[in-house]
Design a protein around this motif. Structure first.
Motif, PDB file in Angstrom:
ATOM      1  N   LEU A  75       6.254   0.032  -7.571  1.00  0.00           N
ATOM      2  CA  LEU A  75       5.162   0.987  -7.784  1.00  0.00           C
ATOM      3  C   LEU A  75       4.645   1.562  -6.470  1.00  0.00           C
ATOM      4  O   LEU A  75       4.102   2.669  -6.457  1.00  0.00           O
ATOM      5  CB  LEU A  75       4.026   0.303  -8.547  1.00  0.00           C
ATOM      6  CG  LEU A  75       4.355  -0.111  -9.993  1.00  0.00           C
ATOM      7  CD1 LEU A  75       3.223  -0.935 -10.573  1.00  0.00           C
ATOM      8  CD2 LEU A  75       4.628   1.117 -10.850  1.00  0.00           C
ATOM      9  N   GLU A  76       4.766   0.822  -5.379  1.00  0.00           N
ATOM     10  CA  GLU A  76       4.331   1.334  -4.080  1.00  0.00           C
ATOM     11  C   GLU A  76       5.281   2.395  -3.530  1.00  0.00           C
ATOM     12  O   GLU A  76       4.871   3.306  -2.831  1.00  0.00           O
ATOM     13  CB  GLU A  76       4.209   0.187  -3.082  1.00  0.00           C
ATOM     14  CG  GLU A  76       2.996  -0.682  -3.274  1.00  0.00           C
ATOM     15  CD  GLU A  76       2.890  -1.754  -2.200  1.00  0.00           C
ATOM     16  OE1 GLU A  76       3.870  -1.938  -1.453  1.00  0.00           O
ATOM     17  OE2 GLU A  76       1.825  -2.400  -2.114  1.00  0.00           O
ATOM     18  N   ASN A  77       6.553   2.263  -3.864  1.00  0.00           N
ATOM     19  CA  ASN A  77       7.568   3.111  -3.229  1.00  0.00           C
ATOM     20  C   ASN A  77       8.127   4.194  -4.146  1.00  0.00           C
ATOM     21  O   ASN A  77       9.060   4.905  -3.768  1.00  0.00           O
ATOM     22  CB  ASN A  77       8.720   2.242  -2.732  1.00  0.00           C
ATOM     23  CG  ASN A  77       8.293   1.299  -1.635  1.00  0.00           C
ATOM     24  OD1 ASN A  77       8.065   1.700  -0.518  1.00  0.00           O
ATOM     25  ND2 ASN A  77       8.163   0.013  -1.983  1.00  0.00           N
ATOM     26  N   ALA A  78       7.636   4.289  -5.368  1.00  0.00           N
ATOM     27  CA  ALA A  78       8.127   5.331  -6.282  1.00  0.00           C
ATOM     28  C   ALA A  78       7.007   5.734  -7.221  1.00  0.00           C
ATOM     29  O   ALA A  78       6.036   5.010  -7.417  1.00  0.00           O
ATOM     30  CB  ALA A  78       9.337   4.825  -7.069  1.00  0.00           C
ATOM     31  N   THR A  79       7.161   6.924  -7.796  1.00  0.00           N
ATOM     32  CA  THR A  79       6.172   7.445  -8.744  1.00  0.00           C
ATOM     33  C   THR A  79       6.796   7.467 -10.134  1.00  0.00           C
ATOM     34  O   THR A  79       7.928   7.938 -10.303  1.00  0.00           O
ATOM     35  CB  THR A  79       5.723   8.852  -8.348  1.00  0.00           C
ATOM     36  OG1 THR A  79       5.191   8.808  -7.023  1.00  0.00           O
ATOM     37  CG2 THR A  79       4.656   9.364  -9.316  1.00  0.00           C
TER      38      THR A  79
END
Length: 644
Positions: A75-79
């Protein structure tokens, strides 16, 4: 009154009383010793049981922690779209049967601008997976501990057990992982990913702990709250401290304090019902909770009490039988004694120069004692001297044997020492030249990824060396726990050993710290034999180390830290001079060259086999010659960490 009694009466009285006293002493000692043995065996069994159960819990909880951590990373590295987040969350719960439920709770306006709540949640029911949106107005997840605590602390956290009304609607504990995003160069909290575990599962695992007849397991939280207990009314309603306060039990309060500090222990314990028991407890490392095993004292000693009762009855019957036999024997002896006393009286008056003390008794034994008093005195003196000498020798041998057992008990001897650690393997061997010696080795974790290992040789032999060894070993372990570098550890140990060292004893030390991830070894040498490195292709060579100074000789000496990187499959071999200086009847030394050849020949063998074969080689080389020095070896093989 006894002077005028017959010999038969005296024999019956004295033998019966003395036999009774002896049997009573033997039974009392046997009872005491049996109790100690049972307590020691039970403590060891309880520690193993607690350790295995804790490992079982950690084996499930540790993978559970990985799930929200990995999901937070995604969740931090993708939307993701709302549909994708819900689909991903459903897959996570489906594929992880140990997880009761999982949620992704977003900060206001992060997922969709202007949208305050968004927290999809999947959880298990008897019908299958159920979906719930925790963002409903009836469930303000922003105020929940599982959301607030990791948010404030900025890291993953296990929550205290709680009843999740409006969410999973069961007793559970939640592992929460905050995740962040970056906007305009600034990092901000985006939300919290959670994984729930059902306390029903924990209850089943803990309730499977059985010891003796009615022993049971208890699981307490980091704050001492009782999570599982055979008495349902205590679960989530009492803490170990409230129970201690109610019973005014200071010892129970101290046990609770040690539990919340994450310590392990074993000792006497009084249950909530007032039953005297023993308790063994250890922390669950993944959650900070504590698992305890309680077993009643009366059950522990029930078998031995029955055995002692039977033995007492047998002893009483034996004494009665002995008394009857003495009556028969004494009557058969007293008649010839009278005749012998009259025959020897004249001989005694002519051959003894020493005055004979007056014998007041009027029986035949008194007359015989008067005739043979001189011989009796000589024999008594001889026996007394012999008994004292024998007792002194046996006492010394017994004390040395006990000292040997104590010394060996503080050195780790169980291998593999860390069966759950696959990054490395370590094995060691020690054979004192006398009952007690001055060589020792030790290894222990400073933290989760750093193993401290040490091998040392104290000057001299016997009990003084053993005492000095115990002091040095304790100091090393204490200093190592302070997360110091090897040279700092040796410096502090050296200074402590120099203090009030009137005997002039010293110890050679080689100490290292292995990074189990990278294979890096930081080491420092205090006058010890240089170790050898064994590469994967079988090449063995001595490590070039700074010789350093023996510890305990010169205060404030500055040691040097060296660095070594072990590759996967490489081995570090350490030893004391008892190996290379072992001698055969021709006064030839085993030597470093012979050690090097043997290590190269055994390089591809398991560590235990290497040490065993080397020991056989030394014994074969000595050809029966007495061992002049302690023989100690330790081998450390790096099998590869995640960062190697």
């Amino acid at each position: 009154m006894l002077n005028n009694r017959s010999l038969a009466f005296k024999l019956i009285l004295f033998f019966t009383l003395s036999s009774g006293v002896i049997l009573l002493v033997v039974l009392a000692y046997d009872y005491w010793y049996s109790r100690k043995m049972i307590e020691n065996d039970l403590e060891e069994s309880a520690r193993h049981l607690v350790s295995s159960t804790v490992n079982k819990l950690d084996a499930v909880l540790a993978p559970v922690q990985k799930v929200p951590e990995n999901l937070a990373c995604f969740l931090e590295n993708a939307t993701f779209s709302e549909k994708e987040v819900i689909s991903l969350l459903r897959v996570v719960v489906e594929r992880n049967p140990d997880i009761y439920g999982a949620a992704v709770a977003f900060e206001p306006g992060v997922f969709v601008k202007g949208r305050r709540h968004f927290a999809p949640y999947f959880y298990r029911t008897k019908k299958g997976l159920e979906f719930s949106d925790l963002g409903a107005s009836s469930y303000d997840y922003f105020a929940k501990d599982w959301y607030q605590i990791p948010k404030e602390l900025g890291g993953p956290q296990w929550s205290e057990p709680y009843f999740d009304e409006g969410g999973g609607n069961i007793l559970m504990s939640t592992y929460s992982v905050p995740f962040y995003r970056t906007k305009g160069g600034k990092r901000y909290l985006a939300g919290v990913v959670t994984a729930d575990i059902s306390l029903e599962w924990l209850k089943k695992v803990v309730s499977s702990v059985k010891i003796l007849k009615t022993g049971y397991g208890i699981l307490t939280s980091r704050n001492g709250t009782i999570i599982t207990h055979p008495s349902e009314k205590l679960v989530m309603n009492e803490t170990i401290f409230s129970a201690a306060e109610e019973k005014k039990d200071k010892r129970l309060r101290e046990i609770g304090q040690r539990m919340i500090r994450g310590e392990s222990g074993f000792g006497p314990f009084i249950t909530v019902s007032g039953r005297e028991s023993w308790a063994c407890y250890a922390p669950v490392s993944s959650t900070g909770w504590t698992l305890s095993v309680v077993f009643p004292r009366d059950e522990l000693y029930s078998d031995i009490n029955r055995l002692q009762g039977t033995a007492g009855l047998l002893a009483a019957a034996g004494i009665l039988l002995l008394s009857f036999v003495i009556v028969l024997i004494s009557r058969s002896i007293s008649r010839p004694l009278r005749a012998m006393a009259k025959a020897t009286e004249e001989m005694a008056r002519g051959n003894l120069d020493m005055p004979v003390p007056a014998v007041r008794s009027r029986d035949e034994v008194g007359v015989l004692a008067e005739s043979f008093s001189r011989m009796g005195e000589s024999l008594k003196k001889y026996i007394r001297d012999l008994t004292e000498a024998t007792a002194a020798k046996e006492r010394i041998e017994s004390e040395l044997s006990i000292a040997h057992d104590i010394q060996m008990s503080i050195i780790p001897k169980t291998f593999p020492a860390f069966p759950d650690r696959k990054e490395f393997d370590i094995c060691a061997f020690i054979e004192p030249a006398r009952e007690v010696g001055g060589d020792f080795y030790d290894f222990f974790f400073i933290n989760a990824t750093h193993l401290c290992f040490v091998i040392a040789d104290v000057s001299g032999k016997g009990v003084p060396s053993a005492l000095f060894m115990a002091e040095a070993m304790t100091l090393i372990k204490v200093m190592a726990k302070e997360s110091l570098s090897p040279d700092q550890i040796l410096c502090k140990v050296n200074n402590e050993l120099c203090t009030d060292n009137s005997t002039g004893m010293f110890v050679t030390i080689f100490l290292g710290i292995l990074d189990t991830i990278t294979g890096e070894v930081l080491y420092s040498n205090g006058g010890h034999n240089p170790p050898l490195t064994i590469s994967r292709d079988g090449k063995a060579e001595f490590l070039k180390v700074s010789p350093g100074l023996v510890a305990g000789a010169w205060e404030n000496f500055q040691y040097v830290t060296g660095r070594l990187f072990l590759k996967k499959g490489e081995t570090l071999f350490m030893y004391t001079d008892g190996v290379t200086e072992a001698m055969n009847p021709a006064d030839e030394l085993f030597s470093e060259e012979r050690l090097l050849r043997n290590l190269m020949a055994l390089s591809d063998k398991p560590l235990a086999e290497i040490l065993g074969r080397l020991t056989e080689e030394i014994i074969f080389f000595a050809q029966g010659a007495p061992q002049s020095d302690d023989i100690t070896m330790m081998a450390l093989r790096f099998t590869g960490g995640s960062g190697n």
